[in-house]
Design a protein around this motif. Structure first.
Motif, mmCIF file in Angstrom:
data_model
loop_
_atom_site.group_PDB
_atom_site.id
_atom_site.type_symbol
_atom_site.label_atom_id
_atom_site.label_comp_id
_atom_site.label_asym_id
_atom_site.label_seq_id
_atom_site.Cartn_x
_atom_site.Cartn_y
_atom_site.Cartn_z
ATOM 1 N N ALA A 71 0.792 -1.235 0.000
ATOM 2 C CA ALA A 71 0.000 0.000 0.000
ATOM 3 C C ALA A 71 0.819 1.276 0.000
ATOM 4 N N ALA A 88 0.042 4.773 2.227
ATOM 5 C CA ALA A 88 -1.387 4.574 2.484
ATOM 6 C C ALA A 88 -1.638 3.369 3.370
ATOM 7 N N VAL A 115 -4.184 3.849 5.956
ATOM 8 C CA VAL A 115 -5.577 3.570 5.584
ATOM 9 C C VAL A 115 -5.849 2.073 5.688
ATOM 10 N N SER A 116 -4.872 1.265 5.267
ATOM 11 C CA SER A 116 -5.031 -0.191 5.358
ATOM 12 C C SER A 116 -5.227 -0.636 6.806
ATOM 13 N N PHE A 150 1.309 8.955 -2.041
ATOM 14 C CA PHE A 150 0.679 8.376 -0.861
ATOM 15 C C PHE A 150 0.189 6.959 -1.116
ATOM 16 N N SER A 151 -0.396 6.745 -2.287
ATOM 17 C CA SER A 151 -0.910 5.410 -2.615
ATOM 18 C C SER A 151 -0.413 4.992 -3.989
ATOM 19 N N GLY A 200 -2.631 2.502 -5.814
ATOM 20 C CA GLY A 200 -4.059 2.802 -5.876
ATOM 21 C C GLY A 200 -4.886 2.000 -4.879
ATOM 22 N N LEU A 201 -6.184 1.903 -5.174
ATOM 23 C CA LEU A 201 -7.102 1.208 -4.276
ATOM 24 C C LEU A 201 -6.768 -0.276 -4.149
ATOM 25 N N GLY A 225 -3.824 -1.593 -4.154
ATOM 26 C CA GLY A 225 -2.732 -1.721 -3.202
ATOM 27 C C GLY A 225 -3.203 -1.558 -1.771
ATOM 28 N N ILE A 226 -4.152 -0.629 -1.561
ATOM 29 C CA ILE A 226 -4.701 -0.440 -0.216
ATOM 30 C C ILE A 226 -5.450 -1.688 0.226
ATOM 31 N N THR A 236 -4.496 -4.014 3.280
ATOM 32 C CA THR A 236 -5.434 -4.269 4.376
ATOM 33 C C THR A 236 -5.407 -5.734 4.775
#
Length: 478
Positions: free
Chosen positions: A56, A59, A62-63, A212-213, A216-217, A219-220, A224
């Motif tokens: 991620a 980011a 966020v995860s 930051f990421s 992208g999504l 990777g987040i 997670t």
């Protein structure tokens, strides 16, 4: 027809509400909180952080939040069930009451992944930081051949075996001694991680969080799943149901306090690490926290202190998780689903000595010869499956046992447990199809064991064999 055990029967059979049972009530709220932190904070943050960052980037914060949300939904369900059914079996016993014997057995089988395999994975992570600590103190390291398994280019991981043996020795001495050791180790790890955050934030640069990421999504999402491993163990608090002084009150409180403290700590550590040296420097780095401190301070002393904290922290996870595994096996043994040796409690130490030694021996083998990556995904998917089941059990028991005394109730029912199921299924999907195949094979093996042994030897089956209506009579009486 599915075989169920009422919550009242589970409590009565466990001896949780009567004197003279083999287990002793010695754990107060503070000990339960320390036990929970001891079970959670370890390999996931000290070793697994680098894998989450690799997926991620910065980011990863966020995860960690998304993984925490998944756990919080289920933690609320565990809090309700742990207060209502204060027995050692945890999610296994909850499933027995809400979904029946066959589902309960498979949950217990999956707990071998969450608790048993994670013991091995955590022990492997402990070995990495032992080497880091030795290097910072003496400039030397253990030979790779005896500090890593074949999957990591070595022969046998002796430090991993040693930490499992030490935990087993402490556990067979008694719960009071184990609780004191866990409390002391929990305090050490919290101080070390707070110190890490102070050092990391002292070198914090906004530019290190850019991009930051990077993935992208996607990777987040992958981050997670990797970050979720850091939260495994919070449900171990419910395995202390028969050794807590006031389980109906203290278990729900301990679960929620632990989740709040750990989530704040993880997000702070992840932000401090990536903000100090950049996500690309943290990603894939063994003993990542020590590396960050060494880079910031320009010395190996600080990294050595972090390594010492990691050695203590990860050892406490082995201790707490092994405790949980032995108590779950004890509950399954009482029900006749696995051999009776696991339910035997020593009158001298009030601990399941034989069960503890068997667990230590069995899971020392993968710790000695397997790599951390080889078991982490399988452990994660098994844990997520259990958590999904626990959320379903809350709904089932609200309907099956509406008058059951609940010292805590899941808020916004049934939305919260349904969201818990949804988040768990999403993270299970993110583990990848190869992990799903491995998990399916593992479940099939468990089903064969249940059909070949558990179903015929369960206490409910024996009661029904004596009197066809015995099971119904027992349940009605309970």
């Amino acid at each position: 027809m599915p075989r169920f055990k009422s919550p009242h029967l589970l409590v009565a059979e466990s001896g949780a509400d009567r004197a003279g049972h083999g287990l002793r009530r010695t754990m107060g709220l503070f000990q339960l909180i320390c036990f929970g932190i001891g079970a959670i904070v370890g390999t996931g943050i000290f070793v697994g952080l680098s894998d989450s960052v690799a997926q991620a980037g910065p980011a990863v914060v966020v995860s960690f939040v998304l993984a925490a949300i998944t756990c919080v939904f289920t933690a609320l369900s565990f809090a309700e069930l742990g207060g209502a059914i204060p027995v050692s079996g945890s999610s296994y016993s909850f499933a027995y009451a809400g979904l029946g014997e066959s589902t309960a057995f498979l949950v217990g089988w999956c707990l071998l992944l969450e608790y048993g395999i994670s013991i091995s994975a955590v022990a492997v992570g402990w070995s990495q930081y032992v080497n880091e600590l030795l290097h910072s103190l003496t400039g030397l390291q253990l030979p790779h051949a005896v500090s890593a398994g074949p999957g990591d280019g070595g022969i046998v991981n002796l430090p991993a075996v040693i930490v499992i043996a030490m935990a087993a020795v402490l556990l067979v001495r008694g719960v009071r001694e184990s609780a004191r050791a866990t409390a002391a180790m929990a305090a050490v790890k919290l101080v070390i991680l707070v110190a890490f955050c102070a050092i990391g934030f002292s070198a914090f640069k906004d530019g290190n969080l850019v991009p930051f990421s990077p993935a992208g999504l996607g990777g987040i999402g992958a981050g997670t799943t990797a970050a979720f491993f850091s939260y495994i163990g919070f449900d171990a608090i419910t395995t202390a149901g028969e050794e807590a002084k006031n389980p109906r009150r203290d278990i729900p409180v301990a679960i929620l306090v632990c989740m709040g403290v750990v989530t704040l700590l993880y997000c702070a550590v992840a932000l401090a690490a990536t903000g100090a040296i950049g996500g690309d420097q943290v990603a894939g780095r063994p003993a990542a926290l020590s590396y960050v401190v060494n880079q910031v301070t320009g010395s190996t002393i600080g990294g050595g202190v972090i390594a010492f904290g990691a050695v203590v922290a990860i050892a406490s996870v082995v201790l707490a998780v092994m405790y949980g595994q032995t108590r779950i096996l004890m509950s399954m043994s009482r029900d006749g689903l696995i051999p009776r040796v696991f339910e035997k409690v020593s009158p001298k130490t009030a601990t399941p000595v034989a069960g503890t030694l068997i667990v230590a021996l069995v899971f020392a083998l993968p710790a000695a010869f397997a790599s951390l990556d080889a078991v982490m995904n399988l452990c994660t998917i098994g844990t997520l499956a259990i958590m999904a089941v626990v959320n379903v059990v809350v709904i089932a028991l609200r309907r099956r046992e509406p008058t059951l005394a609940r010292t805590f109730r899941v808020p916004l029912y049934p939305v919260v447990p349904l969201l818990g199921v949804g988040f768990c299924l999403y993270l299970m999907y993110e583990t990848g199809w190869t992990t799903w195949v491995q998990f399916a094979v593992f479940l099939a093996m468990g089903l064969l064991v249940y059909v070949g042994y558990g179903r015929r030897n369960s206490t409910l089956a024996r009661a029904a064999a004596v009197t066809p209506d015995a099971t119904d009579a027992v349940l009605q009486e309970a």
